[in-house]
Design an enzyme around this catalytic site. Structure first.
Site, mmCIF file in Angstrom:
data_model
loop_
_atom_site.group_PDB
_atom_site.id
_atom_site.type_symbol
_atom_site.label_atom_id
_atom_site.label_comp_id
_atom_site.label_asym_id
_atom_site.label_seq_id
_atom_site.Cartn_x
_atom_site.Cartn_y
_atom_site.Cartn_z
ATOM 1 N N GLU A 92 0.819 -1.205 0.000
ATOM 2 C CA GLU A 92 0.000 0.000 0.000
ATOM 3 C C GLU A 92 0.861 1.267 0.000
ATOM 4 O O GLU A 92 0.600 2.206 -0.734
ATOM 5 C CB GLU A 92 -0.893 -0.026 1.258
ATOM 6 C CG GLU A 92 -1.657 1.252 1.532
ATOM 7 C CD GLU A 92 -3.036 1.240 0.893
ATOM 8 O OE1 GLU A 92 -3.370 0.220 0.273
ATOM 9 O OE2 GLU A 92 -3.741 2.249 1.012
ATOM 10 N N ASP A 93 1.913 1.276 0.810
ATOM 11 C CA ASP A 93 2.620 2.531 1.068
ATOM 12 C C ASP A 93 4.006 2.654 0.449
ATOM 13 O O ASP A 93 4.621 3.710 0.550
ATOM 14 C CB ASP A 93 2.761 2.735 2.591
ATOM 15 C CG ASP A 93 1.397 2.922 3.254
ATOM 16 O OD1 ASP A 93 0.438 3.235 2.528
ATOM 17 O OD2 ASP A 93 1.311 2.739 4.474
#
Ligand code: MN
Length: 742
Positions: A92-93
């Site tokens: 996600e990051d």
């Protein structure tokens, strides 16, 4: 915010400390000791999040470590889940992809991380509450791995525990969402402690001042409460000990959230919440029958109420009548030594166990009927067993455990993270049509999880789908094979009809232009001639085939031919040409009006015709009459070879025939569609044969992917019968449509 005087070394030490804490917890649990993969996941995540900080100022990696710690110590999961939890925000990051995770950690962990990445989107969007129901379903349909749900729960719990570093508007939103989605879900998963904590934390951010006030009052009264409880319990203990009973006598304070709820619903101040804390007596019941257990509950009840005065309205007997969720216990509220009411719950160990697993029945209550529910209960009780006692073998079982809930539905994502519910086996085309008719009709292919796939590709829960379109793409009847969702089917059919209309219009234009180019004047005669010659049933079909380039026009098709060189011409042209027909025939022809339909009657032997010896037509056959030299009508079957020869030479002697008194059994096809369910076929057959006494000729049933479809051939006397039949069939449960096919 982090203080400036904290050095990188100190931070590293803090991270290391948190990680060691996680490992120690893991090593002291009874999981197999697979430290290696956890270690690798930790280092990978730490490096991936390097330099990133949480809003609180601490290194980002502290969050995954905390989540992994919850996963292990509060939910009881092992190395796979711990590793996945450590990696849960990497995709996600950071720039790493699921493929990178898979290459490093294998399919299993990668899939969990993938699942977590996907559900991180939608719910945080603007449509959080609208999507909550979908989200709940999604979590339950993430059949890939139930650990996705459990880790998500841990993630949320940690975010809630650290919510104070978020700006107030976000706090409010996240807290609301937690209360609305996560707490009920935790409850249903049997994660009671987490559920209570989530509720309390949500309450804290939704109602900060009330929270403070209640917390303060609970804390202020703690010492007094403890002292009170020992005073309260001592005489009871004495009695129970004398009975020789083995038991546990405990107490717990209600959560802030439920105290506040009580204050709200009863409109009372904190001080009047009499069941601020509840006492619970759980007695061991080895070797007791259910009756013995029940009796024992009442015995204890009598001891308690002989010491303390009971509240007249507050005896809850869930022994004689257990709750819907099978909860059995005896609750009695008595006045304690300080004059306050205290609730005492009396249960056997077995009852206590059942109460702990009672959530399975909660589902039953909420969801309704069906087979999913049985699966659900099995799954949930397995899960609880697992959570209570994380044996290594039991954790392995998670790998094979596929959550088959709502097996008839899948939940997928748009690229924007919106969730869409589709029936099982839905394809890219279903998704396209569900989103928008235009996306469907122009659908070229799809991108599922960023990989190009054909539009027939079957979707799975959790897939993210992007629809690729082309303006020149048009729908095609073949697509019906891949579209299973009712909405998709309706839209596809409408699109196909529309498409067909366009082709017909185009075909008509081609036809008209062709006539004009060849100087043929348009007339119905020309049209019906071409229809007959092309062996199509009507002008729509003709124009469709022309528009679709299935029929290429040429001059021969539209020019009239001399009669006799082509069969069928007699239908339209019984008298033209053929001046050489014998006089007798002419006279015979005059006696019989060849323009009229010649009625065949089998009644009373008054036959005014003869049955041809060559083909022996019977009532109901398609027939044609031929006027012989004697002026009699000989009835042939339409496809009789003798007739074919006669037609060629003596076309003008043909007459149309019709079976007059024959109860015309003609064939009709009814197309039925619906949702496959037990007994659907039987109900349909009953209507046909028993209720309506219709002669069924053939039945072609397919039940595919839960969609029931059936082509039914029946013999009927007139159209009204088939209309009635359709109406009756539509009443059958599960049937969506029953229509007569042309
Ligand atoms: Mn997270």
């Amino acid at each position: 915010m982090m203080q400036n005087n904290i050095t990188p070394e100190m931070e590293d030490q803090m991270v290391e400390q948190a990680y060691q804490n996680l490992l120690n917890g893991y090593l002291s649990s009874n999981h197999r000791k697979k430290v290696e993969v956890i270690d690798k996941a930790f280092k990978f995540a730490r490096d991936a999040h390097q330099g990133i900080r949480r809003r609180s100022g601490e290194p980002y990696i502290m969050h995954p470590i905390a989540v992994a710690t919850i996963v292990n110590q509060e939910i009881g999961l092992g190395s796979t889940s711990i590793s996945a939890a450590l990696l849960h925000d990497v995709v996600e990051d950071t720039d790493y992809t699921v493929e990178d995770i898979e290459a490093q950690f294998g399919k299993k962990i990668a899939r969990i991380v993938d699942g977590l990445t996907k559900i991180s989107g939608g719910i945080f969007g603007d449509k959080a509450s609208v999507q909550a129901e979908n989200f709940r379903k999604l979590l339950l349909t993430m059949s890939e791995d139930v650990r996705v749900v459990l880790i998500k729960m841990a993630d949320r719990l940690h975010n809630m525990r650290t919510l104070s570093s978020m700006p107030p508007n976000k706090q409010y939103k996240i807290a609301g969402e937690t209360l609305y989605v996560y707490a009920p879900l935790a409850h249903r998963l049997g994660l009671y402690a987490i559920k209570t904590e989530l509720e309390d934390l949500s309450f804290k951010y939704n109602h900060p001042s009330e929270y403070e006030r209640i917390q303060g009052k609970i804390a202020a009264s703690e010492e007094a409460r403890n002292e009170l409880f020992s005073r309260f319990s001592a005489p009871i203990r004495e009695r129970l000990d004398n009975m020789g009973l083995k038991y546990e006598f405990t107490t717990r304070v209600k959560s802030c959230n439920s105290i506040w709820n009580k204050m709200q619903t009863k409109h009372i101040p904190f001080e009047e919440v009499y069941d601020l804390y509840a006492a619970r007596i759980v007695f061991e019941c080895d070797g007791m029958s259910e009756e013995d257990e029940n009796d024992m509950c009442w015995k204890i009840y009598r001891q308690v109420t002989s010491i303390y005065i009971k509240h007249p309205d507050r005896v809850r007997d869930w022994i004689t009548t257990p709750k819907v969720n099978k909860y059995r216990a005896l609750h009695v509220t008595v006045m304690g030594p300080d004059g306050n009411w205290v609730e005492v719950q009396i249960r056997s160990r077995k009852m206590d166990d059942i109460a702990e697993r009672g959530f399975a029945a909660h589902w039953k209550y909420k969801i309704g009927e069906g087979e999913e529910e049985a699966e659900l209960i099995t799954w949930l009780s397995t899960l609880t067993d697992l959570l209570k006692d994380p044996q290594p073998n039991a954790i392995d079982f998670l790998d094979t455990l596929k959550l088959n809930l709502f097996a008839s539905e899948i939940v997928v994502f748009t690229p924007q993270g919106e969730t869409i519910t589709l029936p099982k086996d839905a394809s890219v085309l279903d998704m396209a049509f569900t989103l928008h008719t235009d996306l469907g009709t122009h659908c070229l292919a799809g991108k599922v999880n960023h990989k190009l796939v054909p539009r027939s590709y079957k979707l799975r829960s959790g897939d993210q789908i992007e629809i690729l379109t082309s303006k020149t793409q048009v729908p095609n009847a073949d697509w019906e094979k891949y579209v299973v969702s009712p909405k998709g089917r309706t839209r596809l059919r409408a699109a196909l009809r529309h498409q067909r209309r366009l082709v017909i219009d185009q075909g008509e234009k081609i036809f008209m232009d062709f006539l004009a180019d060849n100087k043929v004047e348009f007339s119905n005669e020309v049209l019906s001639m071409v229809i007959t010659r092309q062996d199509v049933t009507n002008k729509e079909e003709l124009f469709y085939k022309i528009g679709n380039k299935e029929i290429k026009l040429n001059v021969d098709m539209v020019k009239k031919r001399e009669p006799g060189n082509r069969f069928n011409w007699w239908r339209r042209n019984p008298f033209k040409g053929k001046e050489d027909v014998k006089q007798t025939t002419r006279e015979a022809s005059k006696a019989i009006d060849t323009k009229a339909i010649y009625r065949l009657t089998t009644q009373d032997g008054k036959s005014n015709y003869q049955i041809a010896d060559c083909c022996h037509p019977i009532p109901g056959d398609d027939t044609v009459g031929f006027i012989n030299d004697a002026g009699e009508v000989i009835v042939h079957k339409m496809d009789c070879p003798t007739l074919a020869r006669l037609k060629a030479s003596y076309g003008s002697r043909l007459v149309q025939t019709h079976w007059e008194d024959h109860r015309d059994k003609y064939l009709a096809t009814v197309h039925i569609e619906g949702i496959d369910q037990k007994g659907i076929l039987q109900s349909i057959v009953n209507i046909i044969s028993t209720n309506m006494s219709i002669n069924m000729k053939q039945m072609n049933v397919t039940a595919d992917q839960g969609v029931f479809s059936c082509d039914l051939d029946v013999l009927i006397s007139d159209a009204s019968v088939v209309n009635n039949l359709c109406r009756e069939i539509k009443k059958v449960k599960g049937v969506n449509s029953a229509t007569r096919m042309s």
